[in-house]
Design a protein around this motif. Structure first.
Motif, PDB file in Angstrom:
ATOM      1  N   CYS A 117      -3.047  -3.441  -6.003  1.00 34.63           N
ATOM      2  CA  CYS A 117      -3.875  -4.013  -4.943  1.00 34.63           C
ATOM      3  C   CYS A 117      -5.503  -4.701  -5.954  1.00 34.63           C
TER       4      CYS A 117
ATOM      5  N   HIS B  12      -5.500  -0.127  -3.285  1.00 32.75           N
ATOM      6  CA  HIS B  12      -4.047   0.191  -2.917  1.00 32.75           C
ATOM      7  C   HIS B  12      -2.857   0.057  -4.088  1.00 32.75           C
TER       8      HIS B  12
ATOM      9  N   CYS C 143      -0.564  -5.947   1.137  1.00 30.44           N
ATOM     10  CA  CYS C 143      -0.868  -5.301   0.832  1.00 30.44           C
ATOM     11  C   CYS C 143      -1.314  -4.375   2.372  1.00 30.44           C
TER      12      CYS C 143
ATOM     13  N   CYS D 250      -8.458  -4.507  -3.571  1.00 34.40           N
ATOM     14  CA  CYS D 250      -8.611  -2.227  -2.705  1.00 34.40           C
ATOM     15  C   CYS D 250      -8.314  -1.685  -3.609  1.00 34.40           C
TER      16      CYS D 250
ATOM     17  N   CYS E 156      -4.948  -3.784   3.218  1.00 34.69           N
ATOM     18  CA  CYS E 156      -5.932  -5.434   3.210  1.00 34.69           C
ATOM     19  C   CYS E 156      -5.987  -6.471   3.444  1.00 34.69           C
TER      20      CYS E 156
END
Ligand SMILES: [Zn+2]
Ligand SMILES: [Zn+2]
Lengths: 226, 235
Positions: free
Chosen positions: A37, A42, A17, A40, A20
């Motif tokens: 993710c 994402h 990711c 986080c 993070c």
């Protein structure tokens, strides 16, 4: 310490990711699905059906709209029998008169050059992929740049700025909207649409795949997942 | 053994696995490699110096933002008399003419967003430096918000550009950009650079610093396995 048995043989199967650093095993994601993710949120992979074709088509549209808009009338003001027209260049160069040449150049870059550059680089990167051809030399650098330039492409912000400016002078003068204004309005829609369909991971994978396919055209199968 | 269901359980990161992740293309490489073999981007596992860059650009941005509010953004010459409008006085004038929503857009983009951005970036950088235990997910979302809306502050510069180019009616009325246009554009530019210099992976490191080292083999999860696709957190 990393344990050897934690690591798979092929790093190509992993995705980290960017937001993070969480490490995942990248598996096939179906069109329309999103791999997110876990910690986080994402969006890591979000492929769409026919995305590459659409991105190329939208990039061509952006180029066409921008190049035409630059040469067509943008705005015309009329008040008390006086009139004045302004092109997009005039808007950017407005700062040059006030001894802010650098700002003029920056504005021109933000609203015309960078959008044109991004569209061109995307076509350069993706056009060969459409016919499963080998990516052009420099395609990787080109695609990295398109993504780095993304926040600096501000045509859509410019259009909103024009709207605010028109309201500001609404009761002072009559303003005629030229063809270039409408082209820019369309450009906003096209740019926003394009940015939502670009999945970086999918495009990087496609570049890798085509490169590998053309390096060893004979019998070596492409790396499989799982 | 009980499986913790908390998402903030320390997960296996690229760094812990002895790898370095490319933030451009998400590919991983052995720790120590300098450039990504796929996209050519620079590889840095954790950019500690990013914090000093964040603060440097942040300070320069703030220095530019102060005169941007004090000096006129626009200079209007009406029948030979010139008057200047700052960001706030221009918005107030607009509101008095009845265009309250537009005045609010200007105030939002030129005052609220930049100020909020200065505060948010400072908070994010300080929270990482001090190792604050604040919710990393919230902080990541704050960072993404800052990156997303920060560029919209440029709108006021474009308004000035359009007005100065358009309103040129010989001696009756003409509009010219004021000095604040330049400093405001610079403030937006520097704060964008400041936010982009921030390495958001640092936010999540606080979870690992005091976490017990994972023992034994740790399986790398698959976010994208068919059927096992993680749901969009928004839905
Ligand atoms: Zn993440
Ligand atoms: Zn890379």
């Amino acid at each position: 310490m990393p344990q050897a048995n934690e690591l798979p043989g092929d790093l190509r199967d992993l995705i980290a990711c960017p937001s993070c650093d969480a490490l995942y095993r990248a598996a096939e994601t179906a069109h329309g699905e999103r791999a997110v993710c876990a910690r986080c949120h994402h969006v890591l992979i979000a492929p769409l059906e026919g995305a590459i074709l659409n991105i190329v088509a939208l990039s061509l549209t952006v180029l066409l709209l921008l190049v035409t808009a630059v040469f067509l009338p943008f705005l015309k003001i009329e008040a008390k029998g006086l009139s004045h027209t302004a092109s997009i260049f005039d808007a950017a160069l407005a700062f040059a008169d006030a001894k802010m040449v650098a700002l003029s150049m920056a504005v021109l870059a933000l609203i015309v050059f960078i959008p044109v550059l991004r569209a061109s680089l995307l076509i350069f990167t993706l056009l060969p992929l459409l016919s499963h051809g080998r990516p052009l030399p420099g395609a990787r650098l080109a695609f990295r740049w398109t993504e780095d330039l993304r926040p600096w492409s501000m045509a859509e912000i410019f259009v909103l700025g024009v709207g605010v400016a028109l309201v500001k002078i609404a009761d002072m003068a009559r303003v005629e909207l030229g063809t270039a204004f409408w082209l820019f309005a369309v450009l906003v829609v096209v740019t926003v649409w394009q940015d939502t369909i670009i999945c970086r991971w999918t495009i990087w994978e496609a570049l890798d795949r085509e490169e590998a396919a053309h390096k060893r055209p004979s019998s070596v199968p492409e790396p499989d997942h799982g | 053994m009980v499986e913790p269901r908390d998402v903030f359980e320390p997960v296996l990161t690229a760094r812990k696995a002895g790898l370095v992740a490319c933030t451009h293309c998400a590919r991983v490489w052995p720790l120590g490699q300098r450039r990504c073999g796929r996209c050519g981007g620079r590889l840095i596992s954790r950019d500690r110096r990013s914090l000093s860059r964040v603060w440097a650009w942040w300070t320069v941005g703030l220095i530019c933002y102060i005169p941007a509010n004090l000096f006129p953004m626009l200079e209007t010459t009406f029948l030979g008399k010139t008057s200047g409008d700052t960001i706030v006085s221009g918005a107030v004038l607009l509101a008095m003419h009845g265009a309250v929503p537009v005045a609010l857009v200007i105030l939002l983009a030129s005052v609220c967003v930049p100020v909020a951005k200065f505060i948010a970036v400072a908070y994010l950088a300080a929270s990482v430096q001090r190792g604050l235990p604040a919710d990393p997910l919230r902080r990541t979302q704050l960072y993404e918000l800052v990156e997303f809306i920060g560029r919209w502050s440029m709108i006021d510069v474009f308004v000035v550009a359009v007005l100065s180019a358009l309103v040129q009616l010989s001696i009756v009325v003409s509009i010219h950009p004021g000095p604040a246009a330049l400093t405001f554009a610079l403030a937006v530019f520097f704060t964008m650079i400041s936010a982009r210099s921030f390495d958001s992976r640092l936010i999540w490191d606080s979870l690992e610093a005091d976490a017990p080292r994972a023992s034994g083999t740790k399986k790398i999860p698959a976010p994208a396995a068919p059927g096992g696709v993680l749901k969009d957190p928004q839905t």
